[in-house]
Design a protein around this motif. Structure first.
Motif, PDB file in Angstrom:
ATOM      1  N   PHE A 151       0.979  -1.340   0.105  1.00  9.28           N
ATOM      2  CA  PHE A 151       0.040   0.071  -0.021  1.00  9.28           C
ATOM      3  C   PHE A 151       0.936   1.546  -0.108  1.00  9.28           C
ATOM      4  CE2 PHE A 151      -2.682  -3.551   1.892  1.00  9.28           C
ATOM      5  CZ  PHE A 151      -3.978  -3.220   1.235  1.00  9.28           C
ATOM      6  N   TYR A 210      -6.181   2.918  -8.836  1.00  9.59           N
ATOM      7  CA  TYR A 210      -6.451   2.201  -7.369  1.00  9.59           C
ATOM      8  C   TYR A 210      -7.377   2.022  -6.870  1.00  9.59           C
ATOM      9  CZ  TYR A 210      -1.840   4.754  -7.428  1.00  9.59           C
ATOM     10  OH  TYR A 210      -0.315   5.132  -7.882  1.00  9.59           O
ATOM     11  N   THR A 211      -7.525   1.049  -5.848  1.00 11.41           N
ATOM     12  CA  THR A 211      -8.644   0.990  -4.967  1.00 11.41           C
ATOM     13  C   THR A 211      -8.108   1.779  -3.543  1.00 11.41           C
ATOM     14  OG1 THR A 211     -10.242  -0.247  -3.933  1.00 11.41           O
ATOM     15  CG2 THR A 211      -8.001  -1.330  -4.225  1.00 11.41           C
ATOM     16  N   TYR A 212      -8.961   2.192  -2.851  1.00 13.39           N
ATOM     17  CA  TYR A 212      -8.688   2.921  -1.676  1.00 13.39           C
ATOM     18  C   TYR A 212      -9.265   2.453  -0.386  1.00 13.39           C
ATOM     19  CZ  TYR A 212      -7.417   6.370  -5.555  1.00 13.39           C
ATOM     20  OH  TYR A 212      -6.962   6.923  -6.544  1.00 13.39           O
ATOM     21  N   THR A 235     -13.877   2.495  -4.894  1.00 14.63           N
ATOM     22  CA  THR A 235     -13.202   2.620  -6.038  1.00 14.63           C
ATOM     23  C   THR A 235     -14.550   2.412  -7.028  1.00 14.63           C
ATOM     24  OG1 THR A 235     -11.498   2.095  -7.508  1.00 14.63           O
ATOM     25  CG2 THR A 235     -12.658   0.299  -6.747  1.00 14.63           C
ATOM     26  N   CYS A 270      -3.437   3.490  -0.955  1.00 12.22           N
ATOM     27  CA  CYS A 270      -3.750   3.300  -2.445  1.00 12.22           C
ATOM     28  C   CYS A 270      -3.199   1.979  -2.704  1.00 12.22           C
ATOM     29  CB  CYS A 270      -3.120   4.142  -3.356  1.00 12.22           C
ATOM     30  SG  CYS A 270      -3.375   5.905  -2.729  1.00 12.22           S
ATOM     31  N   LEU A 271      -3.890   1.068  -3.362  1.00  8.29           N
ATOM     32  CA  LEU A 271      -3.596  -0.345  -3.816  1.00  8.29           C
ATOM     33  C   LEU A 271      -3.982  -0.554  -5.381  1.00  8.29           C
ATOM     34  CD1 LEU A 271      -2.768  -3.149  -2.649  1.00  8.29           C
ATOM     35  CD2 LEU A 271      -5.015  -3.677  -2.310  1.00  8.29           C
ATOM     36  N   THR A 272      -2.794  -0.811  -6.162  1.00 10.17           N
ATOM     37  CA  THR A 272      -2.995  -1.291  -7.569  1.00 10.17           C
ATOM     38  C   THR A 272      -3.598  -2.449  -7.696  1.00 10.17           C
ATOM     39  OG1 THR A 272      -1.016  -2.251  -8.032  1.00 10.17           O
ATOM     40  CG2 THR A 272      -0.994   0.291  -8.183  1.00 10.17           C
ATOM     41  N   TYR A 275      -3.127  -6.001  -5.634  1.00 13.43           N
ATOM     42  CA  TYR A 275      -4.030  -6.533  -4.921  1.00 13.43           C
ATOM     43  C   TYR A 275      -4.114  -8.132  -5.305  1.00 13.43           C
ATOM     44  CZ  TYR A 275      -8.945  -8.260  -5.004  1.00 13.43           C
ATOM     45  OH  TYR A 275     -10.273  -8.760  -4.942  1.00 13.43           O
TER      46      TYR A 275
END
Lengths: 186, 186
Positions: free
Chosen positions: B26, B46-48, B79, B104-106, B110
């Motif tokens: 993250f 990203y998912t947040y 997201t 943030c995670l790509t 993930y």
């Protein structure tokens, strides 16, 4: 069970032995048109994989009016997810609109399946994400589209639905009156 | 990252070493009120995870009208799931309503996280199911409740929201006009 094998195989690769073990967690059932698989205010022991046929997931409000959350057809997973996952009473009913073949899975078997087969946990994660995406799109549609747009989108996505469900059912899914829908048909 | 550790820890047990490795996927960011994390018609990298602050996920229609799908606050994951998961352009925007801290995670991270840590796949499955349940309840509410009921339910579930968002935002979430909402306030 060959439909389930193909369906899971679209997302994760399984050997014949693995699938034989996995399929033992499911029970196949055939229900006549009109059967309640889930009844509002009762327990929800299963999640269902639809092999063939058609179901509606619906909420009946205090005045007796029906609101259809989804039509579940071939390759769909459907249940009252809140009640199934938390052991609370159903807030919706799940009813066969056609004679329907399903595979039933209890919560305990679902959980054991995920522990015994990490591939299945991965599979269910993909399906849950897809379900969440579909729900996000439906919320968007309910918030922002008018009845005509919702009707056109639904039939574009599921062209066979018009032949399979009544106008009243379609209206209860689209959140419009039967009269409004009749105007859209013309 | 202690908020993420507590949050994941509510569903799966992690050692300090495991969490140290997981947290490396993250990236922490702080955004000012008004910042677009996702912009409609652009990519969604990203998912947040929301550490603190408040965001709105919204769709702006062709006439410029805003429709709010969700308010994302502390402990929420948010997201545009369709765009994030499929690499398509965003159909929604995600905007800070307050100064906001996120992780943030790509998509790639993930996916790698789920492979490297089956516990995280289990965690994300629980979150996806919860998200799907919440969406099912929101669809039910949009189909069957009137504006007053939706307003009462929202404030019962998130009592602090009334202090944190404007009446216009609440109206765009509830799917009612600003005038209808004003009447509910009285």
């Amino acid at each position: 069970m060959k439909e389930l094998k193909r369906h899971i195989g679209e997302l994760v690769a399984l050997t014949d032995d693995e699938f034989a073990a996995i399929s033992s967690y499911f029970r196949a059932e055939r229900y006549k048109k009109g059967t309640f698989l889930i009844r509002q205010h009762e327990m929800v022991p299963y999640t269902y994989f639809v092999v063939s046929g058609l179901l509606k997931l619906l909420y009946t409000d205090a005045s007796g009016k029906e609101h259809i959350l989804s039509f579940a057809m071939e390759d769909w997973w459907e249940t009252d997810y809140l009640a199934f996952n938390t052991g609370t009473m159903a807030t919706m009913s799940l009813i066969c609109l056609e004679d329907t073949n399903v595979l039933c899975l209890t919560l305990q078997d679902y959980q054991e399946l995920c522990v015994a087969f990490p591939k299945m946990e991965h599979f269910f994660l993909q399906k849950a994400v897809s379900g969440h995406i579909a729900s996000q799109q439906r919320i968007l549609s309910l918030l922002s589209s008018n009845a005509t747009d919702r009707y056109v989108k639904l039939l574009k996505r599921y062209p066979s639905l018009l032949q399979r469900v009544s106008k009243s059912q379609l209206a209860a899914y689209l959140g419009v009156s039967r009269e409004t829908l009749s105007r859209l048909y013309q």
